[in-house]
Motif scaffolding. Structure first.
Motif: not given
Ligand code: UDP
Ligand code: MG
Length: 329
Positions: A18, A22-23, A26, A40, A56, A60, A63, A65
């Motif tokens: 994860i 994400y890195r 994004s 997600l 996350l 951010d 995002i 979920y």
């Protein structure tokens, strides 16, 4: 204001991937020309994935979920994500970075050219076991031969879908969802991009052999009626063989004084053979009947235990289930 782009990523025990996912995702999101949301979908993970998704979401705002109440499987997790997306352009990708997010801008470029489905074709699978590569190779070619629709070979669920296509997919109620097949079935203007499939970033594959086999059978049974016909062909074949054997025995009895065709063996072989043919045919029938059974029950495709980031949206659950309390509201 709805975002223009929506990304959907299913997550099952992916705590190791994860942060890197994400890195990289994004990074791509930052470079897009318009607003984007990342949905997600936690598919009943047993590790700390859900906590990571919550974190996350807090850091951010792009995002959101969904957390399914148990493990429903990859195809259902993706379906749940599709039910909630709001973007004009939707991209589905895996969490393990086997589907490089850096390809998304190329897919969007194709969308701008007027294509409504852009799927990714794997030219090479790096570091996947020989067994997996071989079975995948055979399966996709068999599927292509047997399926009613033209399902392209060596494609996964990594794809871009236009809103119009997502709406059609969301209106399909079937329980056994083979998304890459449904995606072909809907039609519209489709094209592809090619890529080399990287190895999984970290962790073990979540598609065990039995899950892969179930997915493969689902693909065949959902998109082809040929297996049903196999039992008719087998029946015809054995009937012909039986007639031939009967004639042979008759000739022997009449024309050869000491017929070699005595004893149990031949009878036993014939019984076992017939038993096998019948069980096999019943099994094939069962695959189809099981799917009818699933669909007539009309249960919802999934249940949601927790959501984050959906507090000001209308409930897209057609099943009539209520959305769980949003952590933000
Ligand atoms: N996955 C899921 N539910 C499952 C199995 C897998 O949501 O029951 C997700 C998994 O987290 C990953 C994607 O589906 O994001 C593909 O899984 P995996 O990489 O194990 O499969 P493969 O690359 O072999 O297709
Ligand atoms: Mg993978």
């Amino acid at each position: 204001m709805h975002p223009k782009y929506s990304f959907v990523i299913p997550i099952y025990n992916e705590e190791q991937t994860i942060p890197e996912m994400y890195r990289r995702v994004s990074g791509v999101m930052d470079r897009l020309d318009d607003s984007v949301e990342l949905i997600l979908v936690n598919d009943g993970s047993k590790d700390s994935s859900l906590q990571l998704l919550r974190n996350l979401h807090e850091t951010d705002s792009r995002i959101c979920y969904l957390s399914l109440a148990r493990n429903f499987g990859h195809q259902i997790a993706v379906t749940a994500g599709l039910n909630f997306v709001r973007g004009q352009v939707v991209v589905i990708l895996d969490a393990d970075l086997q589907d490089p997010p850096e390809l998304i801008p190329d897919m969007i470029e194709k969308w701008r050219e007027g294509y409504q489905v852009v799927y990714a074709v794997r030219t090479q699978r790096r570091k996947e076991s020989r067994f997996k590569r071989f079975t995948a190779y055979v399966f996709y070619r068999l599927l292509k031969k047997l399926a009613d629709v033209d399902i392209p070979t060596d494609t996964g669920d990594f794809c871009l879908l236009d809103r119009q296509v997502v709406d059609v997919l969301n209106s399909m109620p079937e329980h056994n969802r083979y998304i890459r097949g449904l995606r072909s079935w809907v039609g519209f203007r489709q094209t592809f991009i090619q890529f080399e499939r990287d190895p999984r970033f970290a962790g073990d594959v979540k598609y065990t052999f039995s899950k892969s086999l179930a997915l493969a059978i689902n693909g065949l049974v959902s998109f082809s009626k040929v297996p049903l016909r196999v039992s008719s062909y087998l029946g015809l074949l054995t009937a012909m063989m039986a007639t031939l054997m009967a004639m042979l025995v008759l000739c022997w009895r009449i024309f050869i004084p000491h017929s070699p065709l005595t004893g149990f063996t031949i009878i036993l072989v014939a019984i076992f053979f017939m038993g096998a043919v019948q069980l096999f045919s019943i099994g094939i029938l069962g695959e189809y009947i099981g799917r009818i059974y699933e669909d007539v029950k009309r249960r919802p495709l999934y249940t949601l235990a927790e959501v984050g980031g959906f507090h000001n949206r209308s409930n897209p659950l057609r099943s009539g289930l209520n959305l769980p309390i949003d952590r933000n509201s």
